[in-house]
Design an enzyme around this catalytic site. Structure first.
Site, short mmCIF file in Angstrom:
data_model
loop_
_atom_site.label_atom_id
_atom_site.label_comp_id
_atom_site.label_asym_id
_atom_site.label_seq_id
_atom_site.Cartn_x
_atom_site.Cartn_y
_atom_site.Cartn_z
CG HIS A 1 10.20 -1.01 -0.40
ND1 HIS A 1 8.85 -0.73 0.17
CD2 HIS A 1 9.97 -0.46 -1.68
CE1 HIS A 1 7.98 -0.51 -0.71
NE2 HIS A 1 8.84 -0.37 -2.25
N GLY B 1 0.82 -1.48 0.02
CA GLY B 1 -0.09 -0.20 -0.18
C GLY B 1 0.88 1.37 -0.07
CB THR B 2 4.58 1.73 -1.10
OG1 THR B 2 4.79 0.67 -0.51
CG2 THR B 2 5.41 2.92 -0.93
CB THR B 3 1.27 3.53 -4.76
OG1 THR B 3 2.04 2.72 -4.99
CG2 THR B 3 0.82 4.49 -5.84
NE ARG C 1 -2.98 -7.02 -8.76
CZ ARG C 1 -3.71 -7.99 -8.50
NH1 ARG C 1 -4.46 -8.88 -9.35
NH2 ARG C 1 -3.79 -8.20 -6.87
CE LYS C 2 -9.00 -8.54 -9.43
NZ LYS C 2 -8.95 -9.97 -9.15
P1 PAP Z 1 5.28 -0.84 -4.23
O1 PAP Z 1 5.80 -1.61 -3.03
O2 PAP Z 1 5.76 -1.14 -5.50
O3 PAP Z 1 5.36 0.75 -4.08
P2 PAP Z 1 2.52 -0.54 -3.12
O4 PAP Z 1 1.65 0.52 -3.78
O5 PAP Z 1 2.89 -0.84 -1.99
O6 PAP Z 1 3.46 -1.00 -4.37
O7 PAP Z 1 1.33 -1.73 -3.54
C1 PAP Z 1 0.56 -1.87 -4.76
C2 PAP Z 1 -0.75 -2.44 -4.32
O8 PAP Z 1 -1.47 -1.32 -3.85
C3 PAP Z 1 -1.59 -2.95 -5.40
O9 PAP Z 1 -2.49 -3.94 -4.88
P3 PAP Z 1 -3.14 -5.02 -5.92
O10 PAP Z 1 -1.92 -5.71 -6.50
O11 PAP Z 1 -3.60 -5.87 -4.80
O12 PAP Z 1 -4.17 -4.59 -6.68
C4 PAP Z 1 -2.47 -1.54 -5.80
O13 PAP Z 1 -3.37 -1.89 -6.73
C5 PAP Z 1 -2.74 -0.91 -4.48
N1 PAP Z 1 -2.98 0.44 -4.55
C6 PAP Z 1 -2.25 1.18 -5.41
N2 PAP Z 1 -2.72 2.58 -5.06
C7 PAP Z 1 -3.56 2.38 -4.37
C8 PAP Z 1 -4.80 3.20 -3.73
N3 PAP Z 1 -4.56 4.64 -4.09
N4 PAP Z 1 -5.89 2.97 -3.02
C9 PAP Z 1 -5.66 1.39 -2.60
N5 PAP Z 1 -4.90 0.40 -3.11
C10 PAP Z 1 -4.02 1.02 -3.86
#
Ligand code: PAP
Length: 325
Positions: A141, A78-80, A291-292
């Site tokens: 990280h 959930g970093t983003t 993604r999702k």
């Molecule tokens: P990173 O470690 O590469 O930075 P990070 O952002 O931590 O990635 O994780 C990505 C996950 O957060 C994705 O989950 P999923 O693969 O299960 O779908 C991504 O969809 C989700 N994500 C990104 N942005 C958001 C947001 N604004 N709200 C909720 N989930 C999000």
């Protein structure tokens, strides 16, 4: 052969003449990650070599200010989202016009760079890591143990986001397949589960990474806020308000909370032009961060045996510390 280019952030960069640092890197325990690249064990965790070098430089040179904010997480937890929320909170300009919204100008990973990955930036970053004249909003990280002493000993705040291991693994599997195996079949999920569970994984072992920050947050709740992706999903207003208060920027009213949550929602970010194309990190398309974003997507992928393998580890590694997902 996997489609790894030398300039991939997930691939080691070739060097011409080994210096002392590289020689000592080569003495570290080494493993093959996803049958594609070498990763090395440093300070108990596994990294690609360029990240170790960047982490060493960061640890030796970074001087934290009391008003710095460091976001932390292991990968795909959930970093983003946390970066986007924190940007809005710290900017405290939620009433700005759409065209002034910082999230519309660049991907969140540009505005809040991941320190050890800054070496892979495709753009000139505005953040000056070693300039202490203004406060920083940064992300890492890296595990807690290797953070610079000045981060641990100053009053700078840390917000750590954790996610349940099964969704983290599935998110990582999708992400790594899209980056490392673009034109190939996905890496066998059984093998990815084994990597994850054995800890021989990017920034792994996952469980130890989470527990370190969890324990520190229990010891020093004023210093480290530990939040769970799942809590943010199910009760976003409560938890984003908690982050804002922790950072000393409480929301003025509910309208402001709603506005920040809307600005940072997955659907909105995913559809912003800045995130629909381009990349702020070498060979990592901006689209790959979205993604999702669901809780429980693992159910679509993991077999009962895989599920039990991970549950068993959670019982042993998390539950004795009072950590449940
Ligand atoms: P990173 O470690 O590469 O930075 P990070 O952002 O931590 O990635 O994780 C990505 C996950 O957060 C994705 O989950 P999923 O693969 O299960 O779908 C991504 O969809 C989700 N994500 C990104 N942005 C958001 C947001 N604004 N709200 C909720 N989930 C999000």
């Amino acid at each position: 052969m996997p489609n790894l280019t030398p300039s991939s952030p997930l691939a080691p960069t070739p060097t011409q003449t080994p210096n002392n640092e590289e020689k000592s890197l080569n003495e570290l325990p080494k493993a093959r990650f996803w049958e594609a690249m070498d990763i090395f064990q440093w300070e108990g965790f596994w990294f690609e070599p360029n990240l170790i070098k960047a982490a060493i430089t960061f640890r030796s040179n970074f001087q934290a200010r009391d008003d710095d904010v460091l976001l932390a997480s292991t990968m795909k937890t959930g970093t983003t989202w946390l970066k986007s929320l924190s940007l809005c909170i710290m900017q405290n300009k939620t009433h700005q016009k759409y065209e002034d919204d910082i999230l519309t100008t660049q991907n969140p990973h540009f505005h809040v760079p991941t320190i050890e990955s800054m070496i892979y930036s495709t753009k000139a970053l505005q953040v000056k890591l070693y300039d202490t004249s203004t406060p920083h909003l940064l992300h890492t990280h890296l595990p807690y143990a290797v953070l610079p002493d000045s981060v641990k000993n100053s009053n700078c705040k840390i917000v750590y986001i954790a996610r349940n291991p099964k969704d983290t693994l599935i998110s990582m599997w999708h992400f790594s397949n899209s980056i490392m195996r673009k034109n190939q079949d996905p890496f066998a999920l059984e093998k990815a589960v084994d990597c994850f569970c054995s800890g021989v994984d990017q920034y792994g072992p996952f469980f130890e990474h989470v527990v370190e920050y969890w324990q520190e947050s229990q010891k020093r709740p004023q210093k480290i806020l530990f939040i769970k992706y799942e809590e943010l999903k199910t009760d976003p207003k409560v938890h984003v308000s908690k982050i804002a208060e922790f950072l000393g920027r409480p929301f003025e009213d509910e309208k402001e909370v709603d506005e920040v949550l809307w600005r940072c929602s997955l659907e909105r970010l995913k559809n912003l032009d800045v995130n629909k194309s381009g990349s702020v990190l070498l060979n990592v398309p901006n689209t790959s961060f979205f993604r999702k974003g669901e809780v429980g997507d693992w159910k679509n992928y993991l077999t009962p045996d895989m599920e039990e393998q991970i549950n068993q580890l959670s019982r042993v590694k998390f539950e004795p510390f009072g950590l449940f997902f």
